[in-house]
Design an enzyme around this catalytic site. Structure first.
Site, PDB file in Angstrom:
ATOM      1  N   ARG A  14      17.194 131.672  90.160  1.00 57.71           N
ATOM      2  CA  ARG A  14      18.233 132.676  90.347  1.00 57.71           C
ATOM      3  C   ARG A  14      18.232 133.271  91.762  1.00 57.71           C
ATOM      4  NH1 ARG A  14      18.906 137.023  88.594  1.00 57.71           N
ATOM      5  NH2 ARG A  14      21.163 136.986  88.350  1.00 57.71           N
ATOM      6  N   THR A 170      20.558 153.499  75.693  1.00 59.36           N
ATOM      7  CA  THR A 170      21.007 154.709  75.000  1.00 59.36           C
ATOM      8  C   THR A 170      21.379 154.338  73.571  1.00 59.36           C
ATOM      9  OG1 THR A 170      21.912 155.561  77.086  1.00 59.36           O
ATOM     10  CG2 THR A 170      22.599 156.655  75.048  1.00 59.36           C
ATOM     11  N   HIS A 191      22.662 143.588  88.048  1.00 57.30           N
ATOM     12  CA  HIS A 191      23.132 142.209  87.980  1.00 57.30           C
ATOM     13  C   HIS A 191      22.266 141.265  88.810  1.00 57.30           C
ATOM     14  CE1 HIS A 191      25.701 139.020  86.961  1.00 57.30           C
ATOM     15  NE2 HIS A 191      26.879 139.504  87.305  1.00 57.30           N
ATOM     16  N   ASP A 195      21.781 138.385  84.118  1.00 56.51           N
ATOM     17  CA  ASP A 195      23.188 138.052  83.909  1.00 56.51           C
ATOM     18  C   ASP A 195      23.576 138.330  82.463  1.00 56.51           C
ATOM     19  OD1 ASP A 195      23.289 137.043  86.566  1.00 56.51           O
ATOM     20  OD2 ASP A 195      22.447 135.137  85.856  1.00 56.51           O
TER      21      ASP A 195
END
Length: 217
Positions: A14, A170, A191, A195
């Site tokens: 990544r 939350t 991000h 992903d």
């Protein structure tokens, strides 16, 4: 506390995505889902375990399962992965209508985690400071609960949020629908480190834990 493990960007699949969302287009994103907690709620109704602590443990267990939810920036600015992270969670003070935040050490054994987290909830339910134990440990992530309302969307607007890699969760109020019990969960992440695939996998793993709550003991 163990030091984070530095990611070898040259071999990391990544790298291009990380550098794009870290530098060119820095951004975070939020995802709100409803989890089916029918079996989980039923098991808790026959248990002395506390719902909030069980929810926190389920989130922490899956967070510690995947590298992308344990990422950080090291002191030198490199991308790192904490070997283990611990939940920092809010405790509501009903009299003052304020909350405090404490950290509980994560333990893969739910019973052990419940014991330490329950003690924190009890000892700090009347706390007046925001951080009665001091600032949360560096290798922590945030969990808060809003049991007074259900929601279908929830987003935190954090200044300079693109510097924050740890996930933020939350929890909302249960909703009864067609004989099922549903729990709103909002999750926010950078991000650069995760992903949509990673977030969806996270949600599915949490759902699996809540659907098979034998771990509640």
């Amino acid at each position: 506390m163990q030091d984070p493990i530095v990611v070898d960007l040259d071999s990391w699949p990544r790298r291009e995505h990380y550098e794009h969302y870290r530098n060119a287009v820095p951004c975070t994103y939020a995802m709100t889902v409803e989890l089916d907690v029918t079996a989980f709620a039923d098991a808790l109704s026959r248990s002395v375990r506390k719902t909030y602590i069980a929810q926190i443990w389920a989130l922490a267990t899956v967070v510690n399962k995947h590298d992308e939810f344990r990422m950080c920036q090291t002191e030198s600015g490199a991308l790192g992965i904490w070997p283990i992270v611990h939940p920092a969670f809010t405790i509501f003070n009903r009299e003052r209508e304020t909350f405090s935040c404490v950290s509980a050490p994560y333990d893969a054994n739910f019973g052990a985690f419940h014991l330490s987290a329950a003690a924190l909830l009890e000892s700090h339910r009347h706390a007046t400071e925001l951080f009665p134990h001091g600032a949360p440990v560096k290798n922590s992530f945030d969990v808060s609960s809003m049991p007074w309302a259900s929601f279908t969307g929830f987003t935190l607007n954090i200044r300079d949020g693109w510097e924050h890699f740890a996930p933020i969760f939350t929890l909302g109020r249960y909703v009864q629908r067609e004989g099922r019990v549903m729990l709103p969960l909002a999750a926010q992440i950078h991000h650069a480190v995760a992903d949509g695939f990673h977030m969806a996998r996270f949600v599915n793993d949490v759902q699996e834990l809540l659907s098979e709550p034998d771990w509640l003991g």
